[in-house]
Design an enzyme around this catalytic site. Sequence first.
Site, PDB file in Angstrom:
ATOM      1  N   ASP A  87      44.608  30.665  72.870  1.00  0.00           N
ATOM      2  CA  ASP A  87      43.328  31.364  73.084  1.00  0.00           C
ATOM      3  C   ASP A  87      42.331  31.034  71.968  1.00  0.00           C
ATOM      4  OD1 ASP A  87      41.568  32.999  74.401  1.00  0.00           O
ATOM      5  OD2 ASP A  87      42.375  34.866  73.578  1.00  0.00           O
ATOM      6  N   ASN A  98      41.567  33.615  85.223  1.00  0.00           N
ATOM      7  CA  ASN A  98      40.537  32.717  84.684  1.00  0.00           C
ATOM      8  C   ASN A  98      39.581  32.160  85.745  1.00  0.00           C
ATOM      9  OD1 ASN A  98      42.721  31.457  82.059  1.00  0.00           O
ATOM     10  ND2 ASN A  98      41.115  32.995  81.899  1.00  0.00           N
TER      11      ASN A  98
END
Length: 241
Positions: A19, A67
């Site tokens: 991330d 996502n």
Amino acid sequence: MPKPIRDGNGPRHVAIIMDGNGRWATQRGRPRLFGHHAGAKRVREIVQACPDVGVKYLTIFAFSTENWKRTQTEVAGLMSLFRRYIQKEARALHAENVQVRFIGDRVKLDRKLITLMDELEALTSGCTGVNLTIAINYGGRDEVARATKRLAQDVAAGKLCPEDVNEETLPKYLDTCVLPDPDLVIRTSGEARISNFLLWQSAYAEYEFVDTLWPDFSAEEFSSLIGGYGLRERRYGGVKA
Ligand code: IPE
Ligand code: IPE
Ligand code: MG
């Protein structure tokens, strides 16, 4: 810095929530995709570090079932990055004896990407080094729901008795059925959450949340986290022996 462990006390399976690519790019005044490209470049160094620190299985979170909420530009850019990454890295991964697998639901992925994923899995299926699993369109809840559907189909078809549904049989239906559970889950970028990653499999995993943004994550930091893992005491609900 704790020393890496090679004597069997280290984690056999490490999972990483990669991330922070977007913030890394924003900090540099660049579009988010610039960060994703920089992030993809870090993967090879971490895969190559695995044998040195005794990690046999590495699972990386590349794209979650959530996502798709991002802009069309970012999603399309990521899908194109995955296609190019596979095309570019396939030979090197094979040469380095890395067995590659993909987890996640392929249904929503484009035909070309699915073909490249299939080809890379086939190419590296005989490799005996590091097991690299890449999670694309992966969500822990989605995986458990898909597994439950197939399990229910087997029950309906008389292949499985409801009495035999238990903690040993259910994971056989998960995408990760051939993998051991992760021992250590690392998340970069300072967020202390799982974001739907390996929910079933991480029940007893150790966690490390580090502030480093994924494009800055190095083999040195990886080794240091592996070393730190060896100092932990895992009890699995029991008491110290
Ligand atoms: C992780 O980086 C990569 C993917 C989720 C595809 P992010 O894109 O989430 O980066 P941040 O969290 O916005 O910085
Ligand atoms: C998790 O990161 C997914 C990946 C790294 C592929 P996100 O950036 O999507 O997670 P949230 O939105 O911060 O929970
Ligand atoms: Mg993020």
